[in-house]
Design a protein around this motif. Structure first.
Motif, short mmCIF file in Angstrom:
data_model
loop_
_atom_site.label_atom_id
_atom_site.label_comp_id
_atom_site.label_asym_id
_atom_site.label_seq_id
_atom_site.Cartn_x
_atom_site.Cartn_y
_atom_site.Cartn_z
N TYR A 36 161.30 50.11 20.06
CA TYR A 36 160.16 49.42 19.46
C TYR A 36 159.79 48.19 20.29
O TYR A 36 160.66 47.56 20.89
N PHE A 37 158.51 47.87 20.28
CA PHE A 37 158.01 46.66 20.95
C PHE A 37 157.38 45.77 19.89
O PHE A 37 156.65 46.25 19.02
N LEU A 38 157.69 44.46 19.97
CA LEU A 38 157.19 43.54 18.94
C LEU A 38 155.70 43.26 19.18
O LEU A 38 155.31 42.78 20.25
N GLU A 39 154.89 43.56 18.16
CA GLU A 39 153.43 43.50 18.31
C GLU A 39 152.93 42.14 18.77
O GLU A 39 152.07 42.03 19.66
N GLU A 40 153.43 41.06 18.14
CA GLU A 40 152.95 39.72 18.46
C GLU A 40 153.18 39.39 19.93
O GLU A 40 152.35 38.76 20.58
N ASP A 41 154.34 39.81 20.45
CA ASP A 41 154.68 39.47 21.83
C ASP A 41 153.94 40.36 22.83
O ASP A 41 153.63 39.94 23.94
N LEU A 42 153.62 41.60 22.42
CA LEU A 42 152.76 42.47 23.25
C LEU A 42 151.38 41.82 23.39
O LEU A 42 150.85 41.69 24.50
N ALA A 43 150.84 41.37 22.26
CA ALA A 43 149.50 40.79 22.26
C ALA A 43 149.48 39.50 23.09
O ALA A 43 148.54 39.26 23.86
N ALA A 44 150.53 38.69 22.96
CA ALA A 44 150.57 37.41 23.67
C ALA A 44 150.61 37.61 25.18
O ALA A 44 150.19 36.74 25.95
N ARG A 45 151.12 38.77 25.62
CA ARG A 45 151.24 39.03 27.06
C ARG A 45 150.18 39.99 27.58
O ARG A 45 150.20 40.36 28.76
N GLY A 46 149.29 40.42 26.70
CA GLY A 46 148.19 41.29 27.14
C GLY A 46 148.65 42.65 27.61
O GLY A 46 148.03 43.26 28.46
N ILE A 47 149.78 43.11 27.06
CA ILE A 47 150.29 44.44 27.44
C ILE A 47 149.68 45.47 26.48
O ILE A 47 149.81 45.36 25.26
N ASP A 48 149.02 46.46 27.05
CA ASP A 48 148.41 47.50 26.21
C ASP A 48 149.49 48.41 25.64
O ASP A 48 150.51 48.66 26.27
N ILE A 49 149.21 48.91 24.45
CA ILE A 49 150.10 49.88 23.83
C ILE A 49 149.85 51.24 24.47
O ILE A 49 148.72 51.72 24.53
#
Lengths: 142, 96
Positions: B57-70
């Motif tokens: 799993y990848f933490l959504e908030e931290d994905l968004a903060a780093r601009g990493i696409d799902i």
């Protein structure tokens, strides 16, 4: 702040000890731990104890001032601890070398100021071990 | 007894090798903070035949903060989901 601990406990409520090892200024870890603590209380779990160790003791500093557009993480920890009546312990040997002292430590070491939020107590690793023996889960944030 | 591995640091070849060696069948991995960058390694579900069997799993908030696409096949959770994983698994290992 409303008390998150007032939320009715779920049947599967667990007791957590959180170990926080990182300073609020040096990494995202203490903010991650803070968000985790807020969420687990909202979900009906319990916090047995917060334990601040190493650079993590700087999360208990009442003398931290942040720019207005940034979150003051030590103040946020203080508010969460107070609002929910949490047990929060700061490791004494980590604390005094980083200038985190309460009234007792300030008197003992003949210092003229205190810097530890009153919501946390300065204690020893024995209190971490005690908390672990009463906890279902322990998570470490560095 | 299975563990929740909490990976909070960006990947290196050494950490990928260590993780690969230590993670057991049935363990669960959550990538948070700079651990999010594991999404661009072989732990990424789109390029991970070796790790397809692992629950990651990848933490959504931290994905968004780093601009990493799902990416397709990537599972994400918010902080409440992170708490739920920690409740599900009896032990945790923090990698930082």
């Amino acid at each position: 702040m409303t008390s998150l601990a007032d939320t009715p406990k779920a049947p599967g409520a667990l007791r957590y000890t959180l170990l926080i090892n990182a300073a609020p200024q040096s990494s995202q870890a203490s903010k991650s731990a803070l968000r985790f603590a807020e969420s687990l209380l909202q979900m009906g779990h319990n916090i047995e104890r917060l334990f601040f160790y190493g650079d993590g003791v700087l999360n208990a500093s009442s003398l931290t001032v942040m720019p207005q557009d940034e979150i003051n993480i030590p103040a946020a920890w203080h508010a969460l601890i107070e609002a929910n009546g949490l047990s929060s312990v700061v490791c004494v040997s980590s604390a005094i070398r980083r200038g985190i002292v309460d009234t007792a430590e300030a008197q003992r070491h003949e210092l003229y100021a205190t810097s530890c939020f009153t919501s946390s107590e300065i204690g020893g690793l024995g209190q971490l071990i005690e908390a672990l023996s009463n906890s279902d889960r322990m998570l470490s944030f560095g | 007894m299975n563990s929740l591995h909490i990976i909070a640091k960006a990947p290196t070849s050494a950490s990928i090798a260590e993780l690969s060696a230590i993670v057991d069948e049935g363990d669960v991995l959550i990538f948070i903070e700079d651990g999010i960058y594991f999404a661009r390694t072989e732990f990424s579900p789109s390029s991970a035949p070796r790790f397809n069997h692992l629950e990651c799993y990848f933490l959504e908030e931290d994905l968004a903060a780093r601009g990493i696409d799902i990416l397709e096949g990537m599972q994400t959770v918010d902080t409440r989901g992170f708490v739920a994983l920690s409740a599900r698994l009896p032990r945790s290992v923090s990698w930082y």
